[in-house]
Design a protein around this motif. Sequence first.
Motif, PDB file in Angstrom:
ATOM      1  N   VAL A 121       0.840  -1.199   0.000  1.00  0.00           N
ATOM      2  CA  VAL A 121       0.000   0.000   0.000  1.00  0.00           C
ATOM      3  C   VAL A 121       0.874   1.249   0.000  1.00  0.00           C
ATOM      4  O   VAL A 121       0.620   2.212  -0.730  1.00  0.00           O
ATOM      5  N   CYS A 122       1.940   1.243   0.794  1.00  0.00           N
ATOM      6  CA  CYS A 122       2.875   2.373   0.816  1.00  0.00           C
ATOM      7  C   CYS A 122       3.475   2.593  -0.563  1.00  0.00           C
ATOM      8  O   CYS A 122       3.608   3.737  -1.024  1.00  0.00           O
ATOM      9  N   SER A 123       3.828   1.506  -1.233  1.00  0.00           N
ATOM     10  CA  SER A 123       4.416   1.578  -2.563  1.00  0.00           C
ATOM     11  C   SER A 123       3.430   2.173  -3.569  1.00  0.00           C
ATOM     12  O   SER A 123       3.814   2.946  -4.454  1.00  0.00           O
ATOM     13  N   GLU A 124       2.147   1.834  -3.441  1.00  0.00           N
ATOM     14  CA  GLU A 124       1.116   2.420  -4.312  1.00  0.00           C
ATOM     15  C   GLU A 124       0.970   3.916  -4.046  1.00  0.00           C
ATOM     16  O   GLU A 124       0.834   4.703  -4.977  1.00  0.00           O
ATOM     17  N   ARG A 125       0.988   4.309  -2.787  1.00  0.00           N
ATOM     18  CA  ARG A 125       0.855   5.726  -2.424  1.00  0.00           C
ATOM     19  C   ARG A 125       2.087   6.503  -2.892  1.00  0.00           C
ATOM     20  O   ARG A 125       1.950   7.572  -3.457  1.00  0.00           O
ATOM     21  N   ASP A 126       3.255   5.989  -2.575  1.00  0.00           N
ATOM     22  CA  ASP A 126       4.555   6.529  -2.973  1.00  0.00           C
ATOM     23  C   ASP A 126       4.591   8.056  -3.035  1.00  0.00           C
ATOM     24  O   ASP A 126       4.949   8.658  -4.053  1.00  0.00           O
ATOM     25  N   VAL A 127       4.237   8.688  -1.938  1.00  0.00           N
ATOM     26  CA  VAL A 127       4.090  10.133  -1.840  1.00  0.00           C
ATOM     27  C   VAL A 127       5.312  10.889  -2.359  1.00  0.00           C
ATOM     28  O   VAL A 127       5.180  11.906  -3.032  1.00  0.00           O
ATOM     29  N   LYS A 128       6.499  10.393  -2.072  1.00  0.00           N
ATOM     30  CA  LYS A 128       7.732  11.101  -2.448  1.00  0.00           C
ATOM     31  C   LYS A 128       8.462  10.436  -3.616  1.00  0.00           C
ATOM     32  O   LYS A 128       9.581  10.830  -3.949  1.00  0.00           O
TER      33      LYS A 128
END
Length: 183
Positions: A121-128
């Motif tokens: 999920v973090c990888s999908e969001r990848d904010v930066k």
Amino acid sequence: MTTSSRAQGATVWLTGLPSAGKTTIARILAGRLRSEGHRVEVLDGDEIRRFLSAGLGFSREDRNTNVQRIGLVAEVLARNGVLSIVPVIAPYADSREAVRKRHDASGTPYVEVHVATPVAVCSERDVKGLYARQAAGQLKGLTGVDDPYEPPADPALALATQDQTPEESAGSVYALLAERGLV
């Protein structure tokens, strides 16, 4: 907030992977607390790295030094009546434990919250754009991918942010603080 000679401070440490939602939750929580008249500081990991920890790299030793610096600032603020909200990865359990012990030694409340968002999920969001850079071979040492992240064994609260809105996550942290008499 009731008027008192000294406000109760505390440190709320939001640990989790990059793009887990730590800073978003911290900002929402800080806004709510400020609207109620609490003294609040958000010690954002990226800002601290640019200023207080400029020059540090991402080795285990440098990451530990960074976490200890942030922990010191948070504890001093909290000891002096400020609610310190700390959205910082802090990947190593021993570093976080040292911060907890510093708080315990001064009798300052410390609340560890695991923003337990799965790496996918973090990888999908990848904010930066960190996960994309790592996948393209442009970045090494990404916490939770090719560098370790040691999740808290016994956090005060674990947030499954993939199953709730940032506002709901911030509300859960607020409810924990209220339950502990910190707000």
